[in-house]
Design a protein around this motif. Structure first.
Motif: not given
Length: 374
Positions: A349-359
């Motif tokens: 979840i943490g990794i996926t959230f980071f890429f959501w935030w970045y994108t």
């Protein structure tokens, strides 16, 4: 940003409670409210949320409202066999009920989220994955795209739902829902490519490693050939009146042709997912998970992003493989015991959230952040 986080969190918690509840009525209420939250967020958004909303989302709805009849509206929007007739048919029906185009925004999202939920529900029966976890990953990977490319995201969720029938060897149902997906967005014809890829790679304990490597090689060669003849194929389909003329804009010399480079952070998330699949391959294989197919699907998603070097939006064809990325990540939970599963799930979840935030937040892709109510 905050409205998305709050909505994703509340929806996920409700869907989690729904899975835990032993009372059918309570479970249904939690599911309905959990699905309605993100769809209402989509429905109440301003017409500036989503790059393509003003291009066709709002305009097509208003055209339907102002048209003199169904044939008048339909003939101006559906100019070829594969011109997304299902999308415009639903748009016209909605315009007869409410003249406010926000109803369209709500229903388009409801179809997308609904089919995704039911697809994951079928996947739960097949692989015993947590639906709430899959929906959270959907929110963090596909949902914001659905506020922009509405037609394609409807097709993506329907095609993923279709695949659940393919995985159960119900080929007629797969064909039926694949056709429905194509009627919403012609690019869902990629389902004809997903079919042989799955049939080649579906899990079979009797397959030798050398056989699997050979089959992956066949798929790589097939995709390469498809890329080589793709321009000629699309040009021919437009000539026969099967595809819209605007598809020519995506070919060499078209309005959207050109080398836009590759976004490193975008492909990094897919590389990490592939690495997870390879790392846990043995454990997942023993649990009869479609591991090779899922890894190859994410690899196709990875390779599709290099298509931006040819045309601006060609990478969007890879979006149809995003649900398989979600399914792969959900299944990696099975590589751990109960206690470690919580830690691993938090990491994902943490990794996926980071890429959501970045994108969507940092880079501003699809123009969905900051969120604005209408």
């Amino acid at each position: 940003m905050l409205p998305y986080i709050v909505t994703f969190t509340l929806s996920t918690v409700l869907l989690l409670f729904a899975e835990k509840s032993q009372y059918s009525i309570v479970r249904r209420v939690f599911i309905i409210v959990g699905i309605l939250l993100p769809t209402l967020l989509a429905g109440f958004r301003a017409d500036t949320i989503g790059t393509d909303v003003l291009v066709y989302g709002k305009s097509s709805y208003l055209d339907a409202v102002n048209s003199t009849g169904f044939s008048n509206f339909f003939s101006t929007r559906v100019t070829s066999v594969l011109s997304d007739p299902a999308y415009y048919f639903i748009t016209y029906l909605l315009s007869l009920v409410v003249k406010d185009y926000h109803l369209g925004f709500f229903v388009y999202s409801l179809i997308t989220c609904g089919f995704m939920y039911f697809a994951l529900k079928r996947c739960k029966k097949m692989y015993n994955i947590p639906i709430w976890f899959g929906m959270l990953l959907f929110y963090l990977t596909i949902y914001n795209y659905s506020l922009n490319i509405m037609r394609q995201c409807i097709a993506i969720s329907i095609l993923f739902y279709a695949w659940t029938y393919l995985a159960n060897r119900q080929y007629k149902m797969y064909a039926l829902f694949n056709i429905i997906a194509i009627l919403f967005h012609s690019s869902a014809i990629i389902g004809l490519v997903i079919l042989p890829i799955y049939l080649l790679l579906r899990e079979n304990r009797n397959k030798k490693t050398s056989t699997k490597i050979f089959q992956v090689g066949i798929i790589v060669v097939g995709i390469a050939i498809l890329l080589v003849v793709g321009t000629t194929l699309i040009d021919s389909l437009v000539g026969f009146g099967l595809l819209r003329d605007n598809y020519l804009n995506y070919l060499t010399g078209g309005s959207f042709a050109g080398n836009n480079g590759v976004e490193f952070m975008v492909i990094l998330q897919y590389a990490i997912c592939i690495a997870f699949g390879i790392l846990f391959y043995r454990k997942l294989k023993n649990k009869n998970i479609e591991c090779i197919f899922l890894i190859v699907s994410v690899a196709v998603l990875f390779m599709a992003n290099f298509g931006s070097m040819i045309s601006t939006y060609i990478s969007r064809i890879g979006y149809y493989f995003m649900p398989f990325q979600i399914l792969l990540l959900c299944n990696t939970l099975k590589a751990f015991n109960k206690r470690s599963r919580i830690i691993w799930g938090t990491i994902i979840i943490g990794i996926t959230f980071f890429f959501w935030w970045y994108t969507f937040v940092f880079r501003g892709y699809n123009e969905t952040v900051p969120y604005l109510f209408y």
